[in-house]
Design an enzyme around this catalytic site. Structure first.
Site, mmCIF file in Angstrom:
data_model
loop_
_atom_site.group_PDB
_atom_site.id
_atom_site.type_symbol
_atom_site.label_atom_id
_atom_site.label_comp_id
_atom_site.label_asym_id
_atom_site.label_seq_id
_atom_site.Cartn_x
_atom_site.Cartn_y
_atom_site.Cartn_z
ATOM 1 N N ARG A 151 -4.580 10.814 4.142
ATOM 2 C CA ARG A 151 -3.335 11.546 4.357
ATOM 3 C C ARG A 151 -2.305 11.278 3.263
ATOM 4 N NH1 ARG A 151 -0.400 14.519 7.875
ATOM 5 N NH2 ARG A 151 1.368 13.863 6.652
ATOM 6 N N ARG A 176 -8.696 -0.369 4.430
ATOM 7 C CA ARG A 176 -7.824 0.649 3.834
ATOM 8 C C ARG A 176 -6.485 0.024 3.451
ATOM 9 N NH1 ARG A 176 -6.068 4.544 7.599
ATOM 10 N NH2 ARG A 176 -4.701 4.823 5.848
ATOM 11 N N CYS A 224 -4.304 12.805 12.495
ATOM 12 C CA CYS A 224 -5.225 11.670 12.544
ATOM 13 C C CYS A 224 -5.057 11.022 13.901
ATOM 14 C CB CYS A 224 -4.958 10.709 11.389
ATOM 15 S SG CYS A 224 -3.376 9.927 11.478
ATOM 16 N N ASP A 247 4.473 0.727 12.003
ATOM 17 C CA ASP A 247 3.269 0.106 11.447
ATOM 18 C C ASP A 247 3.074 -1.345 11.905
ATOM 19 O OD1 ASP A 247 2.789 2.460 10.144
ATOM 20 O OD2 ASP A 247 3.542 1.791 8.205
ATOM 21 N N ILE A 265 7.787 7.184 16.714
ATOM 22 C CA ILE A 265 7.485 7.876 15.457
ATOM 23 C C ILE A 265 6.226 8.740 15.594
ATOM 24 C CG2 ILE A 265 7.087 7.613 12.965
ATOM 25 C CD1 ILE A 265 9.828 6.549 13.825
ATOM 26 N N LEU A 293 8.074 19.440 6.751
ATOM 27 C CA LEU A 293 9.300 19.033 6.038
ATOM 28 C C LEU A 293 9.060 18.946 4.528
ATOM 29 C CD1 LEU A 293 10.512 16.292 8.551
ATOM 30 C CD2 LEU A 293 11.559 18.541 8.191
ATOM 31 N N LYS A 301 0.835 -1.212 0.000
ATOM 32 C CA LYS A 301 0.000 0.000 0.000
ATOM 33 C C LYS A 301 0.866 1.256 0.000
ATOM 34 C CE LYS A 301 -1.690 1.630 4.079
ATOM 35 N NZ LYS A 301 -1.372 3.033 4.372
ATOM 36 N N ASN A 302 1.859 1.265 0.884
ATOM 37 C CA ASN A 302 2.629 2.509 1.029
ATOM 38 C C ASN A 302 3.628 2.730 -0.108
ATOM 39 O OD1 ASN A 302 1.136 3.088 3.227
ATOM 40 N ND2 ASN A 302 2.687 2.497 4.738
ATOM 41 N N ARG A 307 0.866 14.668 12.684
ATOM 42 C CA ARG A 307 1.254 14.455 11.287
ATOM 43 C C ARG A 307 1.411 15.740 10.472
ATOM 44 N NH1 ARG A 307 -1.085 8.979 9.053
ATOM 45 N NH2 ARG A 307 0.987 8.986 8.125
ATOM 46 N N PRO A 308 2.380 16.577 10.877
ATOM 47 C CA PRO A 308 2.617 17.823 10.136
ATOM 48 C C PRO A 308 3.223 17.551 8.760
ATOM 49 C CG PRO A 308 4.358 17.468 11.751
ATOM 50 C CD PRO A 308 3.357 16.352 11.946
ATOM 51 N N ILE A 309 3.228 18.576 7.883
ATOM 52 C CA ILE A 309 3.905 18.419 6.584
ATOM 53 C C ILE A 309 4.966 19.515 6.402
ATOM 54 C CG2 ILE A 309 2.070 17.170 5.386
ATOM 55 C CD1 ILE A 309 1.433 19.899 3.954
HETATM 56 N N1 EPU Z 1 7.018 14.551 10.313
HETATM 57 C C1 EPU Z 1 7.292 15.868 10.564
HETATM 58 N N2 EPU Z 1 7.149 16.758 9.535
HETATM 59 C C2 EPU Z 1 6.779 16.375 8.303
HETATM 60 C C3 EPU Z 1 6.508 15.026 8.037
HETATM 61 C C4 EPU Z 1 6.649 14.116 9.087
HETATM 62 O O1 EPU Z 1 7.632 16.240 11.676
HETATM 63 O O2 EPU Z 1 6.681 17.234 7.420
HETATM 64 C C5 EPU Z 1 7.156 13.568 11.392
HETATM 65 C C6 EPU Z 1 5.848 12.832 11.667
HETATM 66 O O3 EPU Z 1 5.003 13.581 12.524
HETATM 67 C C7 EPU Z 1 6.342 11.567 12.283
HETATM 68 C C8 EPU Z 1 7.641 11.299 11.535
HETATM 69 O O4 EPU Z 1 8.021 12.557 10.963
HETATM 70 O O5 EPU Z 1 6.659 11.780 13.640
HETATM 71 C C9 EPU Z 1 7.545 10.266 10.452
HETATM 72 O O6 EPU Z 1 6.426 10.538 9.619
HETATM 73 P P1 EPU Z 1 6.466 10.244 8.070
HETATM 74 O O7 EPU Z 1 6.397 11.529 7.335
HETATM 75 O O8 EPU Z 1 7.598 9.337 7.760
HETATM 76 O O9 EPU Z 1 5.083 9.484 7.847
HETATM 77 P P2 EPU Z 1 4.257 9.509 6.518
HETATM 78 O O10 EPU Z 1 5.184 9.566 5.393
HETATM 79 O O11 EPU Z 1 3.171 10.503 6.611
HETATM 80 C C10 EPU Z 1 4.262 6.940 6.022
HETATM 81 C C11 EPU Z 1 3.259 5.838 5.956
HETATM 82 C C12 EPU Z 1 2.751 5.515 7.346
HETATM 83 C C13 EPU Z 1 3.948 5.105 8.214
HETATM 84 C C14 EPU Z 1 4.987 6.240 8.209
HETATM 85 C C15 EPU Z 1 6.245 5.889 8.979
HETATM 86 C C16 EPU Z 1 2.214 6.128 3.811
HETATM 87 C C17 EPU Z 1 0.992 6.439 3.027
HETATM 88 N N3 EPU Z 1 2.137 6.236 5.123
HETATM 89 O O12 EPU Z 1 3.567 8.063 6.566
HETATM 90 O O13 EPU Z 1 1.896 4.389 7.195
HETATM 91 O O14 EPU Z 1 3.526 4.867 9.517
HETATM 92 O O15 EPU Z 1 5.357 6.557 6.848
HETATM 93 O O16 EPU Z 1 6.831 4.762 8.462
HETATM 94 O O17 EPU Z 1 3.236 5.780 3.244
HETATM 95 C C18 EPU Z 1 0.205 2.888 7.833
HETATM 96 O O18 EPU Z 1 0.430 2.283 6.769
HETATM 97 O O19 EPU Z 1 -0.511 2.421 8.738
HETATM 98 C C19 EPU Z 1 0.828 4.201 8.024
HETATM 99 C C20 EPU Z 1 0.384 5.072 8.940
#
Ligand code: EPU
Length: 438
Positions: free
Chosen positions: A91, A398, A115, A306, A328, A124, A22-23, A120-122
């Protein structure tokens, strides 16, 4: 709305085929927006998140065809404005920003919210786009990014909790069409990032180092169509491996990528479970009584967040204390009170859960809160005595392809029912579950 009914006690036995990741597939589908040519993606899992991403691509103007595990996308003429509500619902859809910005020099998407697993900020992702020269505005719930010309640069993408998976994917997708060289430092090393890079390379991108903390991207003029098969889902593999150990069964994972689940196999071995690897197959079987293990979640190749909930369900069956630390996501412990309803002894201490294992679980009515929490409840339900009912399983749909069907084939006594009379699977909602059904 569907719910699951599980009668615990059956050991899982047999073979299970792991579906596409999925990811990995979500950002790969987003990457198809980078070209006006046809892309064919194979190994597509049948998941609601994937269908949702297909819908997002369609609302942007792409032609999308989904047929038995293959998606064909042609994004001949697309617009940069994502539909607010459709994007907001998932997301993972944030990863359309990079391709839109790269190809159209403009992107407007709804700001993803937090969520149940955390804020889950963006920041970065946006930092990366800004570094490439984009101007970012936040207006009426939208993020608007514009850049007449993206320019390659060096970007450090480490955040408070380490690297970011979708942030790395997003910036990589924007940078493939930027002018000059981009170096992403502290890039996420997850296999899904590497799989995306492999697809982009097939499309004509010049990317080196994906899968390591330093990714070098030399921008090219144009990308072309490509064909790709997504990698197996390492979290689905981890979930079935843990379920096999929890139910004291013997399960062989087919179409798995053992290298991607080393952290899981290591912890299972520590817990007295044998994991035999042969090519793409892994056979899981308990050697005797389970032993408690303590883990902290980490970016890849560490123990994945995960699979944290699923391991916790397993540890309820290991006599002794195990400590499970979540590093995380700040609130990824929604499964703890639900496991408690089944009789698990778990206490939360800040970012750690202290599990006192070895107590018999008893069936109960529980509620899914998110994807992986749901998987943990399914595992716990399969080891519990008597019947467990899990509501709100749309969370499970999902990210797990036909989980109830796969588990039934392995011998689990698990049924899916609907609370909607129009559904052929209709069964009236049990009275004690009614409070959980919206
Ligand atoms: N973070 C920031 N700023 C950002 C982005 C992330 O501080 O701009 C922080 C997050 O808050 C978190 C950490 O960085 O503490 C890691 O988050 P990451 O960005 O890696 O998560 P993501 O890319 O949004 C993906 C997977 C998640 C999985 C995480 C970590 C997808 C669609 N989602 O999320 O999958 O938990 O990486 O490996 O690829 C799941 O499948 O159940 C799931 C939640």
């Amino acid at each position: 709305m569907d719910y699951l009914e599980i009668k615990g006690g059956n050991p899982l036995k047999g073979e299970v085929r792991i579906s596409g990741s999925k990811n990995a597939v979500l950002p790969i589908l987003a990457a198809t927006l980078l070209t006006d040519e046809r892309c064919v993606i194979r190994g597509i899992p049948d998941l609601s998140d994937v269908k949702h991403m297909a819908k997002i691509l369609q609302t942007l103007g792409a032609e999308v065809e989904l047929e038995s595990g293959t998606i064909t996308v042609q994004a001949k003429s697309i617009n940069p404005f994502g539909d607010y509500d459709i994007i907001r619902k998932m997301r993972g859809s944030v990863c359309i920003m990079g391709p839109l910005l790269g190809r159209l020099h403009e992107a407007k998407v709804s700001m993803p919210g937090g969520c149940v697993i955390g804020a889950r900020p963006i920041n970065l992702h946006l930092w990366g786009f800004k570094s490439l020269g984009a101007q970012i505005d936040l207006k009426e719930g939208y993020v608007i990014a514009k850049a007449p010309q993206l320019e390659g640069c060096s970007i450090f993408m480490g955040g408070r909790n380490g690297s970011t998976v979708l942030g790395t994917a997003n910036v990589m997708m924007a940078a493939v069409l930027a002018k000059g060289q981009t170096v992403i430092e502290y890039a996420a090393c997850e296999p899904e990032v590497k799989d995306l890079a492999d697809f982009l390379i097939k499309m004509g991108a010049d990317i080196k180092g994906a899968g390591s903390p330093t990714i070098r991207i030399r921008g090219v003029e144009k990308l072309h169509g490509a064909e790709h098969t997504v990698i197996p889902d390492r979290i689905e593999a981890a979930t079935y491996a843990i379920a096999a150990a929890a139910t004291d069964g013997e399960v062989t994972l087919l179409n798995s990528e053992p290298n991607h689940i080393q952290a899981i196999l290591h912890q299972l071995r520590q817990a007295n479970v044998s994991c035999t690897v042969s090519g793409k197959e892994v056979t899981i079987k308990r050697k005797g009584e389970l032993r408690p293990v303590s883990i902290a979640t980490q970016p890849y190749p560490g123990f994945p967040t995960d699979a944290q909930a699923q391991l916790m369900a397993l540890m309820t069956q290991a006599r002794g204390i195990s400590i499970i630390t979540e590093r995380i996501f700040e609130s990824r412990f929604m499964h703890v009170p639900e496991l408690g309803r089944l009789g698990a002894h778990i206490e939360l201490e800040g970012v750690s859960a202290i599990v006192e294992g070895g107590f018999e679980l008893q069936g109960a009515h529980v509620m899914s809160s998110d994807l992986r929490a749901s998987a943990a409840l399914v595992i716990a339900g399969m080891v519990a005595k008597s019947t467990t009912i899990i509501s709100r399983i749309y969370h499970l749909d999902r990210g797990y392809e036909k989980m109830d069907v796969k588990l039934r084939k392995l011998g689990a006594d698990i049924g899916r029912w609907s609370s909607e009379p129009s559904n052929p699977n209709y069964r009236p909602v049990p009275p004690s579950l009614a409070q959980f059904v919206e």
